[in-house]
Design a protein around this motif. Structure first.
Motif, PDB file in Angstrom:
ATOM      1  N   GLU A 122     -31.900  -3.798  20.607  1.00 17.77           N
ATOM      2  CA  GLU A 122     -33.215  -3.831  21.258  1.00 17.77           C
ATOM      3  C   GLU A 122     -33.206  -3.049  22.567  1.00 17.77           C
ATOM      4  OE1 GLU A 122     -34.840  -8.251  19.950  1.00 17.77           O
ATOM      5  OE2 GLU A 122     -33.537  -8.068  21.687  1.00 17.77           O
ATOM      6  N   TRP A 152     -36.754  -7.296  24.759  1.00 19.43           N
ATOM      7  CA  TRP A 152     -35.794  -6.507  23.988  1.00 19.43           C
ATOM      8  C   TRP A 152     -34.496  -6.388  24.778  1.00 19.43           C
ATOM      9  CZ3 TRP A 152     -40.516  -2.896  23.511  1.00 19.43           C
ATOM     10  CH2 TRP A 152     -41.300  -3.308  22.425  1.00 19.43           C
ATOM     11  N   GLN A 194     -45.272  -7.165  26.059  1.00 18.57           N
ATOM     12  CA  GLN A 194     -45.032  -7.256  24.613  1.00 18.57           C
ATOM     13  C   GLN A 194     -45.725  -8.514  24.082  1.00 18.57           C
ATOM     14  OE1 GLN A 194     -40.864  -7.499  23.750  1.00 18.57           O
ATOM     15  NE2 GLN A 194     -41.163  -7.742  21.556  1.00 18.57           N
ATOM     16  N   HIS A 244     -42.197  -4.495  11.886  1.00 14.43           N
ATOM     17  CA  HIS A 244     -40.979  -5.152  11.421  1.00 14.43           C
ATOM     18  C   HIS A 244     -41.288  -5.893  10.135  1.00 14.43           C
ATOM     19  CE1 HIS A 244     -37.801  -4.689  14.326  1.00 14.43           C
ATOM     20  NE2 HIS A 244     -38.547  -5.070  15.344  1.00 14.43           N
ATOM     21  N   TRP A 284     -29.798 -15.177  17.900  1.00 17.63           N
ATOM     22  CA  TRP A 284     -29.877 -14.513  16.593  1.00 17.63           C
ATOM     23  C   TRP A 284     -28.891 -13.354  16.474  1.00 17.63           C
ATOM     24  CZ3 TRP A 284     -31.002  -9.339  16.101  1.00 17.63           C
ATOM     25  CH2 TRP A 284     -31.505  -8.698  17.238  1.00 17.63           C
TER      26      TRP A 284
HETATM   27  C1  BGC Z   1     -39.964  -9.370  17.853  1.00 18.70           C
HETATM   28  C2  BGC Z   1     -38.863  -8.351  17.808  1.00 18.70           C
HETATM   29  C3  BGC Z   1     -37.614  -8.934  18.443  1.00 18.70           C
HETATM   30  C4  BGC Z   1     -37.260 -10.265  17.817  1.00 18.70           C
HETATM   31  C5  BGC Z   1     -36.051 -10.930  18.442  1.00 18.70           C
HETATM   32  C6  BGC Z   1     -39.503 -10.679  17.239  1.00 18.70           C
HETATM   33  O1  BGC Z   1     -40.514 -11.646  17.360  1.00 18.70           O
HETATM   34  O2  BGC Z   1     -41.077  -8.924  17.147  1.00 18.70           O
HETATM   35  O3  BGC Z   1     -39.233  -7.176  18.480  1.00 18.70           O
HETATM   36  O4  BGC Z   1     -36.570  -8.010  18.301  1.00 18.70           O
HETATM   37  O5  BGC Z   1     -38.359 -11.157  17.923  1.00 18.70           O
HETATM   38  O6  BGC Z   1     -36.290 -11.202  19.779  1.00 18.70           O
END
Ligand code: BGC
Length: 417
Positions: free
Chosen positions: A39, A34, A88, A141, A248
């Motif tokens: 993030e 993040w 994560q 998400h 992104w």
């Molecule tokens: C994650 C998100 C992250 C995004 C961009 C996704 O796979 O679940 O937490 O913000 O990727 O890195």
């Protein structure tokens, strides 16, 4: 290196290391990816909460959207016998790490906090390995979103699209107005993110489930999949020439500053809009990706807990797990992150219209059958197969490969081990 080999290497490395078992200050080291504006603000909330509980936070942030770089860094650390407190990791990957016997059983926190009662089954199942909690969910998400700048639509005389026909009409108008129709970053995981929303929009949730979750060969190589690739090929023509390698969040910034009109991305993009002080409905629109109004691709971020040595570190780890599950954390983290809380019992009061729509749609689609796991974000299938399918999509995006060839290549990719 395959996960299978990791455990042997880990045991070998561990026997060489002397772990100080006591006298260490309570600390948690958390590996995450993040690192964008929104993030980082979200991750900072967890750090703040842990420090308020007297536990120091060692940040192990590895930049790179979608987490590929972070996973490489994690493997290296586990092989070296020095896994972080938590990382994560999500979806079926939690099971892959569980098999290596490197994850910690945190049932004691789960029982005390009554996690089974406060998590939907679709979430708690993913957090358990062989029936025991080894991970905690931070959020849900939604991936099938389209982020739109309404000023750009207005300038172009276009209207917000609900299906792909309308989408391409809007895209043409934006292009004619001299702006970029689709903000995109040419990275394999971003290509896969667009692809899965297109498959969902073109084929519907039942087709998505058969093709990208069950990996049914007849669905992967089907007229519907070919139509999805045709749609993706058309999308390519609206992406600007500088997209290759773009992160992104920089693509989201193009929507924020009015350079581009629309972006396919999960709702971590909303974290960028929020961090820039933008309001949904006014400065930007969150629309279901074309044709996906009745479906919801879920992506649950979670922190998997690794075996740590020493009573102090174990206690700090349980403190982390409890903190993540607290309604207080789930509220503040998700307000910043763009996602919605994973657990029940969090007030809706402070959430914006996009988050409320996400909450309601998740509920509705869980009853209608429209709730499906995100393939592009590691929720649907194991990492080897997901990686091979992602490669096919990236090849398609970066070459003149035909839709027929791509659909056929998916069948082979789905067998990757
Ligand atoms: C994650 C998100 C992250 C995004 C961009 C996704 O796979 O679940 O937490 O913000 O990727 O890195």
């Amino acid at each position: 290196m395959k996960l299978k080999q990791i455990v042997q290497a880990t045991l070998a490395a561990a026997s060489l290391l002397a772990f100080p078992l006591s006298g260490m200050a309570a600390e948690v080291e958390v590996l995450h990816y993040w690192t964008s504006g929104g993030e980082a603000k979200s991750a900072a909330e967890l750090k703040k909460l842990m420090e308020a509980k007297g536990v120091s936070w060692k940040d192990f942030a590895v930049a790179g959207g979608g987490g590929e770089n972070a996973m490489t860094a994690l493997k290296a650390r586990v092989i070296a016998g020095s896994a972080p407190t938590a990382a994560q990791i999500k979806g079926p990957s939690i099971q892959e790490w569980g098999k290596e016997a490197v994850l910690a059983n945190i049932d004691v926190a789960a029982t005390e906090g009554k996690w089974d009662a406060s998590l939907p089954k679709v979430v708690s199942n993913v957090m358990k390995y062989k029936g025991h909690y080894v991970a905690v969910p931070v959020n849900v998400h939604r991936v099938n979103w389209l982020w739109v700048n309404p000023e750009v639509l207005k300038k172009a005389g276009a209207t917000a699209p609900t299906n792909f026909d309308e989408f391409f009409v809007a895209a043409d108008k934006i292009k004619k107005a001299g702006l970029i129709a689709i903000a995109h970053g040419g990275q394999p995981w971003q290509d896969a993110t667009v692809f899965e929303s297109v498959v969902l929009g073109v084929g519907g949730a039942a087709f998505y489930q058969k093709a990208l979750v069950q990996l049914d060969p007849a669905s992967l190589n089907s007229p519907t999949m070919i139509k999805a690739f045709d749609t993706l090929a058309k999308i390519k023509t609206y992406i600007d020439k500088d997209a290759a390698g773009r992160d992104w969040n920089l693509a989201t910034a193009m929507i924020i500053n009015g350079k581009a009109g629309m972006q396919f991305m999960g709702d971590w993009a909303k974290g960028e809009f929020s961090a820039a002080g933008k309001q949904p409905g006014k400065d930007y629109l969150c629309l279901p990706a074309p044709g996906t109004e009745k479906a919801f691709t879920f992506n649950i971020d979670s922190l998997a807990m690794f075996n740590v040595k020493g009573a102090d570190q174990q206690k700090a780890q349980l403190t982390l797990a409890n903190a993540v599950m607290s309604p207080e954390f789930q509220e503040v983290f998700n307000l910043n992150k763009g996602s919605i809380p994973a657990r029940a019992g969090v007030s809706r009061a402070k959430f914006d219209s996009c988050a409320l729509k996400s909450m309601d749609d998740m509920d509705a689609t869980s009853k209608s059958g429209g709730l499906v796991p995100s393939f592009a974000h590691g929720m649907a299938i194991d990492s080897a197969k997901a990686g091979a399918i992602q490669d096919v999509v990236a090849r398609f995006m970066n070459s003149s490969m035909t839709s027929q060839a791509a659909a056929l290549a998916l069948v082979k990719a789905a067998k990757a081990k």
